[in-house]
Motif scaffolding. Structure first.
Motif, PDB file in Angstrom:
ATOM      1  N   LEU A  16       7.407  13.431   6.622  1.00 20.68           N
ATOM      2  CA  LEU A  16       8.303  13.908   5.709  1.00 20.68           C
ATOM      3  C   LEU A  16       9.245  12.957   4.776  1.00 20.68           C
ATOM      4  N   ILE A  17       9.700  11.981   5.532  1.00 21.84           N
ATOM      5  CA  ILE A  17      10.470  10.860   5.042  1.00 21.84           C
ATOM      6  C   ILE A  17       9.861   9.602   4.473  1.00 21.84           C
ATOM      7  N   VAL A  18       8.364   9.244   4.894  1.00 18.28           N
ATOM      8  CA  VAL A  18       7.961   8.107   4.518  1.00 18.28           C
ATOM      9  C   VAL A  18       6.413   8.440   3.727  1.00 18.28           C
ATOM     10  N   VAL A  19       5.599   9.384   4.436  1.00 19.36           N
ATOM     11  CA  VAL A  19       4.122   9.209   3.969  1.00 19.36           C
ATOM     12  C   VAL A  19       4.544  10.427   2.889  1.00 19.36           C
ATOM     13  N   LEU A  20       5.343  11.550   2.585  1.00 19.13           N
ATOM     14  CA  LEU A  20       5.304  12.173   1.536  1.00 19.13           C
ATOM     15  C   LEU A  20       5.798  11.584   0.242  1.00 19.13           C
ATOM     16  N   PRO A  21       6.696  11.016   0.212  1.00 21.78           N
ATOM     17  CA  PRO A  21       7.305  10.235  -0.920  1.00 21.78           C
ATOM     18  C   PRO A  21       6.130   9.264  -1.451  1.00 21.78           C
ATOM     19  N   LEU A  22       5.560   8.362  -0.435  1.00 16.49           N
ATOM     20  CA  LEU A  22       4.613   7.672  -0.949  1.00 16.49           C
ATOM     21  C   LEU A  22       3.406   8.255  -1.444  1.00 16.49           C
ATOM     22  N   GLY A  23       3.054   9.349  -0.830  1.00 17.14           N
ATOM     23  CA  GLY A  23       1.784  10.273  -1.146  1.00 17.14           C
ATOM     24  C   GLY A  23       2.031  10.785  -2.558  1.00 17.14           C
ATOM     25  N   ALA A  24       3.134  11.295  -2.899  1.00 20.25           N
ATOM     26  CA  ALA A  24       3.619  11.497  -4.210  1.00 20.25           C
ATOM     27  C   ALA A  24       3.545  10.366  -5.330  1.00 20.25           C
ATOM     28  N   LEU A  25       3.744   9.181  -4.972  1.00 17.63           N
ATOM     29  CA  LEU A  25       3.671   8.094  -5.801  1.00 17.63           C
ATOM     30  C   LEU A  25       2.307   7.756  -6.204  1.00 17.63           C
ATOM     31  N   VAL A  26       1.400   7.667  -5.083  1.00 19.12           N
ATOM     32  CA  VAL A  26      -0.209   7.666  -5.085  1.00 19.12           C
ATOM     33  C   VAL A  26      -0.472   8.608  -6.088  1.00 19.12           C
ATOM     34  N   PHE A  27      -0.206  10.020  -5.862  1.00 23.17           N
ATOM     35  CA  PHE A  27      -0.708  10.991  -6.686  1.00 23.17           C
ATOM     36  C   PHE A  27      -0.572  10.674  -8.279  1.00 23.17           C
ATOM     37  N   HIS A  28       0.854  10.553  -8.451  1.00 20.61           N
ATOM     38  CA  HIS A  28       1.004  10.510  -9.694  1.00 20.61           C
ATOM     39  C   HIS A  28       0.468   9.114 -10.650  1.00 20.61           C
ATOM     40  N   ALA A  29       0.136   8.069  -9.758  1.00 22.99           N
ATOM     41  CA  ALA A  29      -0.621   6.845 -10.510  1.00 22.99           C
ATOM     42  C   ALA A  29      -1.744   7.378 -10.451  1.00 22.99           C
ATOM     43  N   ALA A  30      -2.638   7.877  -9.474  1.00 23.99           N
ATOM     44  CA  ALA A  30      -4.087   8.394  -9.610  1.00 23.99           C
ATOM     45  C   ALA A  30      -4.346   9.198 -10.684  1.00 23.99           C
ATOM     46  N   SER A  31      -3.632  10.108 -11.034  1.00 25.17           N
ATOM     47  CA  SER A  31      -3.570  11.107 -12.019  1.00 25.17           C
ATOM     48  C   SER A  31      -3.908  10.423 -13.413  1.00 25.17           C
ATOM     49  N   LEU A  32      -3.467   8.928 -13.761  1.00 20.89           N
ATOM     50  CA  LEU A  32      -3.851   8.497 -14.897  1.00 20.89           C
ATOM     51  C   LEU A  32      -5.353   8.248 -15.249  1.00 20.89           C
ATOM     52  N   GLY A  33      -6.185   7.928 -13.967  1.00 19.48           N
ATOM     53  CA  GLY A  33      -7.498   7.801 -14.479  1.00 19.48           C
ATOM     54  C   GLY A  33      -7.509   6.134 -14.436  1.00 19.48           C
ATOM     55  N   PRO A  34      -8.599   5.540 -14.024  1.00 18.21           N
ATOM     56  CA  PRO A  34      -8.717   3.978 -13.887  1.00 18.21           C
ATOM     57  C   PRO A  34      -8.611   3.257 -15.070  1.00 18.21           C
ATOM     58  N   GLU A  35      -9.094   3.898 -16.203  1.00 15.13           N
ATOM     59  CA  GLU A  35      -8.810   3.066 -17.588  1.00 15.13           C
ATOM     60  C   GLU A  35      -7.332   3.127 -17.891  1.00 15.13           C
ATOM     61  N   ASP A  36      -6.542   4.002 -18.062  1.00 18.15           N
ATOM     62  CA  ASP A  36      -5.193   4.336 -18.344  1.00 18.15           C
ATOM     63  C   ASP A  36      -4.136   3.535 -17.286  1.00 18.15           C
ATOM     64  N   TYR A  37      -4.760   3.613 -15.984  1.00 13.42           N
ATOM     65  CA  TYR A  37      -4.041   2.903 -14.992  1.00 13.42           C
ATOM     66  C   TYR A  37      -4.012   1.432 -15.187  1.00 13.42           C
ATOM     67  N   TRP A  38      -5.087   0.845 -15.504  1.00 10.79           N
ATOM     68  CA  TRP A  38      -5.088  -0.415 -15.860  1.00 10.79           C
ATOM     69  C   TRP A  38      -4.250  -0.878 -16.865  1.00 10.79           C
ATOM     70  N   ARG A  39      -4.552   0.029 -18.190  1.00 11.86           N
ATOM     71  CA  ARG A  39      -3.944  -0.384 -19.281  1.00 11.86           C
ATOM     72  C   ARG A  39      -2.239  -0.448 -18.916  1.00 11.86           C
ATOM     73  N   VAL A  40      -1.705   0.428 -18.189  1.00  9.87           N
ATOM     74  CA  VAL A  40      -0.485   0.549 -18.042  1.00  9.87           C
ATOM     75  C   VAL A  40      -0.017  -0.747 -17.145  1.00  9.87           C
ATOM     76  N   VAL A  41      -0.818  -1.175 -16.190  1.00  7.37           N
ATOM     77  CA  VAL A  41      -0.196  -2.067 -15.052  1.00  7.37           C
ATOM     78  C   VAL A  41      -0.613  -3.400 -15.557  1.00  7.37           C
ATOM     79  N   SER A  42      -1.483  -3.464 -16.814  1.00 12.62           N
ATOM     80  CA  SER A  42      -1.907  -5.018 -17.036  1.00 12.62           C
ATOM     81  C   SER A  42      -1.289  -5.268 -18.759  1.00 12.62           C
ATOM     82  N   SER A  43      -0.367  -4.319 -19.021  1.00 14.07           N
ATOM     83  CA  SER A  43       0.379  -4.630 -20.170  1.00 14.07           C
ATOM     84  C   SER A  43       1.040  -5.943 -20.148  1.00 14.07           C
ATOM     85  N   ALA A  44       1.313  -6.650 -21.188  1.00 15.06           N
ATOM     86  CA  ALA A  44       1.910  -7.854 -21.303  1.00 15.06           C
ATOM     87  C   ALA A  44       3.460  -7.569 -20.624  1.00 15.06           C
TER      88      ALA A  44
END
Length: 274
Positions: free
Chosen positions: A23-51
């Protein structure tokens, strides 16, 4: 005679523990991973690799490494003094070590900015020598050092207190110098605790926010940390981009902790064999 147990049986205790961890650890981290994964590989890389994001990673990681290196030396020395020496005000100094745990990080950031600003007590003196702290990467390092110092002191201090003094006495009778005794006898025994403290200190520095934003100046590409960039994306209601950038810090922290645990396990095995 049956041993009495304060806690309930293993199935119930384990179930309650796993429930709250989830409830305290896994659920928040899971929500974070879920939102990040919803971008898709290309959009994810574009966001995290911006200048701007890459610049924030550089500022955050280098500042965290510098703060951890400083805490390695100063924290070990402070723990050594608290354990090995008696002096007036020792209990007060020992209590002050825990102050960053109790003090709100925003208050720490305001206090550090007031001290190291060009018109502050320390900043005005340093400005005369051409050293600027506030609104520079140096200020970020100082803020990170302040908030993460107790992790090293509190992990090393109990091990120092439990060291068998006969080991040092035996080394002295064999003609060992103070330096060789520390490097060959004491330091190997401290290494597992020291690695644990370093990993916790570095992880805390990576995620530090409140103490940094007041003294950093928050200039994009220069003094903007990754936690602040994540917050900015949240203020823009770009939750997916915020989750993607935060996931980089999460992955970095996990990799660092896993590597440190590996080194700590090897150090423990080496100490046991010795």
């Amino acid at each position: 005679m049956t041993r009495r147990r304060v806690l309930p049986g293993l199935p119930l205790s384990l179930g309650i523990t796993l429930f709250y961890v989830g409830l305290i650890v896994v659920l928040p981290l899971g929500a974070l991973v879920f939102h990040a994964a919803s971008l898709g590989p290309e959009d994810y890389w574009r966001v995290v690799s911006s200048a701007r994001a890459v610049a924030s990673y550089r500022v955050t990681v280098l500042s965290a490494l510098a703060a951890t290196a400083f805490n390695l030396v100063f924290g070990l020395a402070l723990a050594w003094v608290l354990v090995r020496y008696q002096f007036p005000g020792k209990r007060l100094v020992d209590a002050i070590v825990d102050l960053p745990f109790a003090l709100p990080t925003a208050v720490a950031g305001i206090a550090l900015t007031a001290l190291f600003a060009p018109n502050g007590w320390f900043g005005s003196v340093l400005a005369e020598t051409g050293v600027k702290v506030a609104y520079t990467p140096l200020g970020i390092m100082i803020a990170m050092s302040f908030t993460s110092l107790p992790f090293i002191v509190r992990t090393v201090q109990p091990v120092l207190e439990d060291l068998d003094p006969t080991l040092e006495e035996a080394a002295q009778t064999l003609g060992g110098s103070d330096r060789s005794i520390f490097l060959r006898v004491i330091l190997p025994l401290l290494m597992p605790a020291l690695l644990a403290g370093l990993s916790l200190s570095f992880a805390r520095s990576l995620g530090e926010f409140g103490a940094v934003i007041f003294i950093a100046g928050n200039q994009p590409m220069s003094t903007e940390i990754t936690a602040l960039l994540t917050f900015i994306r949240l203020e823009e209601y770009d939750y997916q981009a915020a989750a993607a950038i935060a996931s980089v810090l999460l992955i970095t922290a996990f990799v660092m902790l896993a590597f440190t645990n590996l080194l700590q396990a090897r150090a423990l095995r080496h100490t046991a064999r010795s």
